[in-house]
Motif scaffolding. Sequence first.
Motif, PDB file in Angstrom:
ATOM      1  N   PRO A 132     107.803  18.567  21.514  1.00 10.52           N
ATOM      2  CA  PRO A 132     106.824  19.428  20.814  1.00 10.52           C
ATOM      3  C   PRO A 132     107.459  20.511  19.940  1.00 10.52           C
ATOM      4  N   GLU A 133     108.702  20.878  20.240  1.00 15.95           N
ATOM      5  CA  GLU A 133     109.338  21.950  19.457  1.00 15.95           C
ATOM      6  C   GLU A 133     110.196  21.410  18.300  1.00 15.95           C
ATOM      7  N   HIS A 134     110.293  20.075  18.191  1.00 13.99           N
ATOM      8  CA  HIS A 134     111.119  19.486  17.130  1.00 13.99           C
ATOM      9  C   HIS A 134     110.340  18.378  16.437  1.00 13.99           C
ATOM     10  N   GLU A 135     110.456  18.293  15.143  1.00 15.73           N
ATOM     11  CA  GLU A 135     109.682  17.326  14.371  1.00 15.73           C
ATOM     12  C   GLU A 135     110.282  15.926  14.378  1.00 15.73           C
ATOM     13  N   ALA A 136     111.520  15.774  14.785  1.00 19.74           N
ATOM     14  CA  ALA A 136     112.204  14.480  14.688  1.00 19.74           C
ATOM     15  C   ALA A 136     111.478  13.409  15.501  1.00 19.74           C
ATOM     16  N   LYS A 137     111.324  12.227  14.879  1.00 19.15           N
ATOM     17  CA  LYS A 137     110.751  11.052  15.523  1.00 19.15           C
ATOM     18  C   LYS A 137     111.683   9.863  15.293  1.00 19.15           C
ATOM     19  N   LEU A 138     111.625   8.890  16.194  1.00 15.01           N
ATOM     20  CA  LEU A 138     112.469   7.704  16.024  1.00 15.01           C
ATOM     21  C   LEU A 138     112.211   7.020  14.694  1.00 15.01           C
ATOM     22  N   SER A 139     110.975   7.023  14.263  1.00 18.69           N
ATOM     23  CA  SER A 139     110.626   6.335  13.005  1.00 18.69           C
ATOM     24  C   SER A 139     111.301   6.968  11.788  1.00 18.69           C
ATOM     25  N   ASP A 140     111.859   8.174  11.932  1.00 16.57           N
ATOM     26  CA  ASP A 140     112.577   8.809  10.822  1.00 16.57           C
ATOM     27  C   ASP A 140     113.829   8.024  10.440  1.00 16.57           C
ATOM     28  N   PHE A 141     114.330   7.184  11.346  1.00 18.06           N
ATOM     29  CA  PHE A 141     115.627   6.558  11.142  1.00 18.06           C
ATOM     30  C   PHE A 141     115.526   5.066  10.812  1.00 18.06           C
ATOM     31  N   GLY A 142     114.313   4.603  10.520  1.00 24.39           N
ATOM     32  CA  GLY A 142     114.151   3.219  10.099  1.00 24.39           C
ATOM     33  C   GLY A 142     112.975   2.562  10.792  1.00 24.39           C
ATOM     34  N   GLU A 143     112.697   1.358  10.352  1.00 25.50           N
ATOM     35  CA  GLU A 143     111.602   0.591  10.941  1.00 25.50           C
ATOM     36  C   GLU A 143     111.911   0.288  12.409  1.00 25.50           C
ATOM     37  N   ILE A 144     110.905   0.414  13.249  1.00 28.76           N
ATOM     38  CA  ILE A 144     111.101   0.231  14.683  1.00 28.76           C
ATOM     39  C   ILE A 144     110.810  -1.218  15.068  1.00 28.76           C
ATOM     40  N   THR A 145     111.758  -1.823  15.766  1.00 26.90           N
ATOM     41  CA  THR A 145     111.607  -3.185  16.268  1.00 26.90           C
ATOM     42  C   THR A 145     111.799  -3.162  17.773  1.00 26.90           C
ATOM     43  N   GLU A 146     110.828  -3.665  18.518  1.00 29.23           N
ATOM     44  CA  GLU A 146     110.967  -3.706  19.972  1.00 29.23           C
ATOM     45  C   GLU A 146     111.670  -4.988  20.377  1.00 29.23           C
ATOM     46  N   LEU A 147     112.726  -4.851  21.137  1.00 37.66           N
ATOM     47  CA  LEU A 147     113.460  -5.990  21.669  1.00 37.66           C
ATOM     48  C   LEU A 147     113.040  -6.216  23.116  1.00 37.66           C
ATOM     49  N   PRO A 148     113.023  -7.456  23.548  1.00 34.20           N
ATOM     50  CA  PRO A 148     112.584  -7.711  24.923  1.00 34.20           C
ATOM     51  C   PRO A 148     113.692  -7.411  25.923  1.00 34.20           C
ATOM     52  N   LEU A 149     113.290  -7.003  27.104  1.00 30.95           N
ATOM     53  CA  LEU A 149     114.218  -6.969  28.224  1.00 30.95           C
ATOM     54  C   LEU A 149     114.414  -8.410  28.672  1.00 30.95           C
ATOM     55  N   ARG A 150     115.649  -8.766  28.985  1.00 31.72           N
ATOM     56  CA  ARG A 150     115.962 -10.164  29.284  1.00 31.72           C
ATOM     57  C   ARG A 150     116.043 -10.404  30.786  1.00 31.72           C
ATOM     58  N   ASP A 151     115.620 -11.595  31.176  1.00 27.20           N
ATOM     59  CA  ASP A 151     115.769 -11.986  32.570  1.00 27.20           C
ATOM     60  C   ASP A 151     117.249 -12.006  32.916  1.00 27.20           C
ATOM     61  N   PRO A 152     117.654 -11.381  34.008  1.00 31.78           N
ATOM     62  CA  PRO A 152     119.091 -11.269  34.315  1.00 31.78           C
ATOM     63  C   PRO A 152     119.792 -12.601  34.571  1.00 31.78           C
ATOM     64  N   MET A 153     119.063 -13.614  35.016  1.00 28.43           N
ATOM     65  CA  MET A 153     119.694 -14.876  35.364  1.00 28.43           C
ATOM     66  C   MET A 153     119.639 -15.913  34.253  1.00 28.43           C
ATOM     67  N   THR A 154     118.639 -15.791  33.369  1.00 26.49           N
ATOM     68  CA  THR A 154     118.505 -16.764  32.276  1.00 26.49           C
ATOM     69  C   THR A 154     118.791 -16.156  30.919  1.00 26.49           C
TER      70      THR A 154
END
Length: 493
Positions: A465-487
């Motif tokens: 709340p005290e800082h304006e910085a957002k992740l979107s300031d640094f480029g387009e946001i792409t969500e990557l999946p968490l991977r199954d540990p065994m496969t």
Amino acid sequence: MRRLTILSVVVLALTVAAATASAADIPDRPEKLVYPDLTFEVPEADSLRFELADGTPVYAMKDSEFPLVNITVFFHGGRYLEPDGKAGLAAITGDAWRSGGAGEYSAQNLDEELDFLAANLSTSVGDVTGSVSLNILPKDLDKAMAIFMDVLTKPRFQEDRFAKTKDNMLQAMKQRNDDTADIEAREWDRLIYGDSYWMNRLATKASVDAITADDCKKFVSSLVRSGNLVIAIAGDFEQAEVEALLNRTIATLPKLEKALPAIPQPTVATAKGVYVINKADVNQGRVSIGHLGYKLGAPDQFPLMLGTDILGGGGFTARMMKTIRSDEGLAYSAYASLNFPVTMPGTFQAYYQSKSSTCAFAAEIFFDLLKDMRTAPPTDEELRTAKASFIETFPRRFASAGQVVGLYATDELLGRPHSYWTDYRDKVAAVTGSDIEKAMAADLDPNKMIVLVVGNIEEIMKGHPEHEAKLSDFGEITELPLRDPMTLEPITE
């Protein structure tokens, strides 16, 4: 008794006089202390090198400080050669090779024989090279070398030990998603080098299950060959005797049938942007920022080394630590690194861990610091400190005979010229602040940098709340999946 008393008085008087003289030489202020210039000569590599009858290079250095001899056989080849569907072969081979017996020795017999000789024998297979090492008392060298040759040429990969190695790997794989640092490291390599690059063909349960003891035997046999080795030996030995011993043993190995494939180079350039992986059960985010780097010998290598050290590599004197940690209190540690491998490009990576709400603010600070490095030279004090760090710690690489011959053997194996070390300090010393500014501007491009964030993404995206910085300031946001540990397949909700 009287003579002892007189002698004691004389010794005491001399001690007091010496102490008085020494005290007179001690400055009254710490900053007045004067230290002699550091003098260190790099050992001459050519004087330590000879070849066996089959042409195998050997680097040998006598050191009689301890009654031990250490022999290491280095070889080309490693994980990059794993066949499709057999990811994990190199690691399993390296772990089960020594533990699984050799020649006529069962695994248990081999353990007992080496214990009886007070010998240490180890095996390792890495990404692009491997090694087998023997540490032994000189009096038992001949006998130990017979065992060493069995390990090199007749590994057994005994069934119970082999199964245990595979099970250990499977158990470790189950923990792949327990620590955000492991997730970050895995996905960072995928982003930097590309999904299909050999570094990112990681072991799965299916690939581990598919690996057999015969696969490991064939892997060893294909690599431990004359024409594919460099040897390092250090310790208490007579060179003529050791040379004769190595010619009777290692020089008799079969020849390499054909040259190994070249190490593939990365071809994928991940687009600038912010890549996020959600792990909702943590209250801090791990952040890595950077892009593909450079190989050893890059034109701006030394200015970049010093510049990266000033930016984020020099502990509490570095700008990232001073600003992100000390001034703002956003992270316990904040670093930047830029490595220069011989065989493939390294990476530039800035990294820190911060509260979910301040991850974006810390990223904003990093990019501001990088901009400063690209638009103005460092201060004279920063440059002096960075140079001193590189130059004064340089001799540590040569602290023991084993380190010296191991370094030079690795040089020859990978193709790094020995002159790299003789020229190293001069090249560091020659760097100017202007050189650093130009190199950082030319070679570290924020417009190509990816930002990887692992943590509770919902909270991280809110910012502070005290800082304006957002992740979107640094480029387009792409969500990557968490991977199954065994496969390693994406986990779908």
